[in-house]
Structures are given as structure tokens and as C-alpha cells.
Write an enzyme that holds these catalytic residues in place. Structure first.
Site, PDB file in Angstrom:
ATOM      1  N   LYS A   1       0.927  51.533 130.133  1.00 37.45           N
ATOM      2  CA  LYS A   1       1.753  52.350 129.235  1.00 37.45           C
ATOM      3  C   LYS A   1       1.051  52.642 127.909  1.00 37.45           C
ATOM      4  O   LYS A   1       1.097  53.757 127.417  1.00 37.45           O
ATOM      5  CB  LYS A   1       3.090  51.650 128.931  1.00 37.45           C
ATOM      6  CG  LYS A   1       3.948  51.367 130.147  1.00 37.45           C
ATOM      7  CD  LYS A   1       5.331  50.849 129.761  1.00 37.45           C
ATOM      8  CE  LYS A   1       5.309  49.528 128.991  1.00 37.45           C
ATOM      9  NZ  LYS A   1       4.802  48.372 129.770  1.00 37.45           N
TER      10      LYS A   1
ATOM     11  N   ARG B   1      14.015  47.852 127.311  1.00 35.15           N
ATOM     12  CA  ARG B   1      13.619  46.789 128.224  1.00 35.15           C
ATOM     13  C   ARG B   1      14.824  46.103 128.869  1.00 35.15           C
ATOM     14  O   ARG B   1      14.652  45.185 129.656  1.00 35.15           O
ATOM     15  CB  ARG B   1      12.817  45.747 127.463  1.00 35.15           C
ATOM     16  CG  ARG B   1      11.293  45.942 127.604  1.00 35.15           C
ATOM     17  CD  ARG B   1      10.628  44.881 126.782  1.00 35.15           C
ATOM     18  NE  ARG B   1       9.332  44.484 127.180  1.00 35.15           N
ATOM     19  CZ  ARG B   1       8.189  44.976 126.686  1.00 35.15           C
ATOM     20  NH1 ARG B   1       8.212  45.985 125.863  1.00 35.15           N
ATOM     21  NH2 ARG B   1       7.046  44.456 127.048  1.00 35.15           N
TER      22      ARG B   1
ATOM     23  N   ARG C   1      -7.282  41.088 130.259  1.00 33.02           N
ATOM     24  CA  ARG C   1      -7.288  42.099 129.199  1.00 33.02           C
ATOM     25  C   ARG C   1      -7.855  41.519 127.896  1.00 33.02           C
ATOM     26  O   ARG C   1      -7.540  40.403 127.521  1.00 33.02           O
ATOM     27  CB  ARG C   1      -5.847  42.575 128.966  1.00 33.02           C
ATOM     28  CG  ARG C   1      -5.680  43.526 127.801  1.00 33.02           C
ATOM     29  CD  ARG C   1      -4.406  44.302 127.893  1.00 33.02           C
ATOM     30  NE  ARG C   1      -3.217  43.497 127.613  1.00 33.02           N
ATOM     31  CZ  ARG C   1      -1.992  44.007 127.596  1.00 33.02           C
ATOM     32  NH1 ARG C   1      -1.792  45.278 127.859  1.00 33.02           N
ATOM     33  NH2 ARG C   1      -0.958  43.229 127.334  1.00 33.02           N
TER      34      ARG C   1
ATOM     35  N   ARG D   1      -4.867  38.826 123.596  1.00 32.87           N
ATOM     36  CA  ARG D   1      -3.517  38.780 123.026  1.00 32.87           C
ATOM     37  C   ARG D   1      -2.913  37.417 123.316  1.00 32.87           C
ATOM     38  O   ARG D   1      -3.077  36.887 124.405  1.00 32.87           O
ATOM     39  CB  ARG D   1      -2.653  39.870 123.683  1.00 32.87           C
ATOM     40  CG  ARG D   1      -2.229  40.945 122.723  1.00 32.87           C
ATOM     41  CD  ARG D   1      -1.552  42.072 123.427  1.00 32.87           C
ATOM     42  NE  ARG D   1      -0.239  41.709 123.950  1.00 32.87           N
ATOM     43  CZ  ARG D   1       0.640  42.592 124.407  1.00 32.87           C
ATOM     44  NH1 ARG D   1       0.331  43.875 124.410  1.00 32.87           N
ATOM     45  NH2 ARG D   1       1.802  42.207 124.870  1.00 32.87           N
TER      46      ARG D   1
ATOM     47  N   ARG E   1       6.654  36.839 131.328  1.00 29.81           N
ATOM     48  CA  ARG E   1       6.912  38.241 130.973  1.00 29.81           C
ATOM     49  C   ARG E   1       7.269  39.053 132.214  1.00 29.81           C
ATOM     50  O   ARG E   1       8.145  39.926 132.166  1.00 29.81           O
ATOM     51  CB  ARG E   1       5.691  38.852 130.263  1.00 29.81           C
ATOM     52  CG  ARG E   1       5.537  38.334 128.839  1.00 29.81           C
ATOM     53  CD  ARG E   1       4.136  38.561 128.304  1.00 29.81           C
ATOM     54  NE  ARG E   1       3.821  39.957 128.103  1.00 29.81           N
ATOM     55  CZ  ARG E   1       2.573  40.433 128.069  1.00 29.81           C
ATOM     56  NH1 ARG E   1       1.542  39.623 128.226  1.00 29.81           N
ATOM     57  NH2 ARG E   1       2.370  41.708 127.873  1.00 29.81           N
TER      58      ARG E   1
END
Ligand code: AMP
Length: 205
Positions: free
Chosen positions: A15, A86, A120, A149, A160
Site C-alpha cells: 500500500k 482498519r 523489509r 521498523r 499484526r
């Protein structure tokens, strides 16, 4: 005429990457609750700090997030909204405050999401996103300054994705039932995904 675009998808579906391209190509505001919350992680609210939820992979309480979105959208002449809604109550709030022209859903299989998120890495200087395996930086200098992150560790990623399945999947069903949803195959290369998105937005204009 400026467009109001919503981009839905699981964490790691792409996204952020695709929203940045949409914002540039269609000259709309990139409104992202994740970045807004990271910039205010330690802000005290009556519900606690955003960090206390984010670092556990949980959702930040609706009143905090709704207010961020309301303020950002009221100033935007066209937007791409990324990371919100969300859950269903956020989706209802959004229905009340704005109209959407395009709703995109980036569809990616869950095993692939875990690989993408745990590998990532971010360049803190440019904001560029890399992946240790799929998309490593070319220069050693960049490689050395990459950071992960805090919520991209395996344990938090699993949580998550659980929160996504429980709270956010129903949001996708909500738009699908209304007949608004355009499903994009998010497992293609970033350029192929972008082509599908660009065509979809142009056709909805
Ligand atoms: P993201 O960068 O979109 O993956 O978001 C990172 C974290 O910020 C999430 O795991 C949540 O803790 C929080 N967050 C972002 N957007 C929302 C939202 N719409 N509602 C609640 N929490 C959010």
C-alpha cells in the site's frame, strides 16, 4: 477533477509503495495513518501513547485515528488514503465524512506477507523501502544505514496479521458487498501492480 482513492490490503501488501506513486501521478495528497502515528508515537492522549499499541501490533484507539484522518482529509483536494479504515467502525466514520471515487484492494497471500514484512528495511535518509532478499540496495553505504521498523519483527508481524484478519477483513467485505471494490493482484511485480492501479483510476475518472 481530483480523485478520492482508498487503498486497502494487509500489512506488507504494498500500500505504501503504490500510494506514493498514486499521489505523484494523480497529484493527490498521500494520507497515511501509519506514518502520521509514527511521527507522533510518544504523544500522550487520554487513551495512552500510540507507541504502546503500535509496538504490540495492536490498533491505536479509533478516536485518535479518526481525528487524524478527519483533519487530513478536510485539507486535501483529492487524496489516496492508506492504512485506514482498519475496522468496521472506522469504515462507518469514513462513510460519514467523505465520498470515495475508487476503492482498491491489493490481494497478497499471507505467507508472502510474512516474508515481505520481516525482510523489509527502510532508508532513514530517503524513506525508500528495501528488502534484504528481494530488493537489496546497490550501494554499501545505503545498506549500512538501513533500519528495520520496530513492528516488523516476526512476533509482532504475526500479531499484526491476526489483527488484520479479525478487524480489517470485514472492512474489505463491507466495500465488496457494496460493489465498490476493485481487486488487484498484489503478488505481481511492483511495476505490474502499478499498471493495474493506474488503469483502474483512469477508468474511474
Ligand atoms: P502501518 O504503517 O499502516 O502498518 O501501521 C502501523 C501501526 O500503526 C499499526 O500496526 C497500528 O498499530 C497503527 N495504525 C495505523 N493505522 C491505523 C488505523 N487506521 N487504526 C488503528 N491503528 C492504526
Amino acid at each position: 477533477m481530483s480523485q478520492n482513492v482508498l487503498i486497502l490490503g494487509a500489512p506488507g501488501a504494498g500500500k505504501g509503495t503504490q500510494s506514493a506513486r498514486i499521489a505523484e501521478e494523480f497529484d493527490v495528497e498521500h494520507v497515511t495513518t501509519g506514518d502520521a502515528l509514527r511521527a507522533n508515537k510518544h504523544m500522550e492522549t487520554e487513551h495512552g501513547t500510540p507507541a504502546s499499541f503500535m509496538d504490540e501490533g495492536e490498533l491505536v484507539p479509533d478516536p485518535v485515528v479518526n481525528e487524524i484522518v478527519r483533519a487530513a482529509l478536510s485539507e486535501a483536494d483529492g487524496f489516496v488514503l492508506d492504512g485506514y479504515p482498519r475496522n468496521l467502525s472506522q469504515a462507518e466514520y469514513l462513510d460519514d465524512i467523505t465520498d470515495l471515487d475508487v476503492v482498491l484492494y491489493l490481494d497478497v497471500d499471507e505467507d508472502e506477507l510474512v516474508n515481505r514484512l520481516t525482510g523489509r528495511r527502510l532508508d532513514p535518509e530517503t524513506g525508500d523501502i528495501y528488502h534484504v532478499e528481494y530488493n537489496p540496495p546497490e550501494s554499501e553505504e545505503v545498506e549500512e544505514r538501513l533500519v528495520q521498523r520496530e513492528d516488523d519483527t516476526e512476533e509482532t508481524v504475526r500479531e499484526r496479521l491476526r489483527v488484520y484478519r479479525e478487524n480489517t477483513r470485514p472492512v474489505i467485505d463491507h466495500y465488496e458487498e457494496r460493489g465498490d471494490l476493485v481487486r488487484i493482484d498484489g503478488e505481481q511485480t511492483p511495476d505490474e501492480v502499478w499498471e493495474d492501479i493506474r488503469e483502474t483510476i483512469e477508468n474511474e475518472a
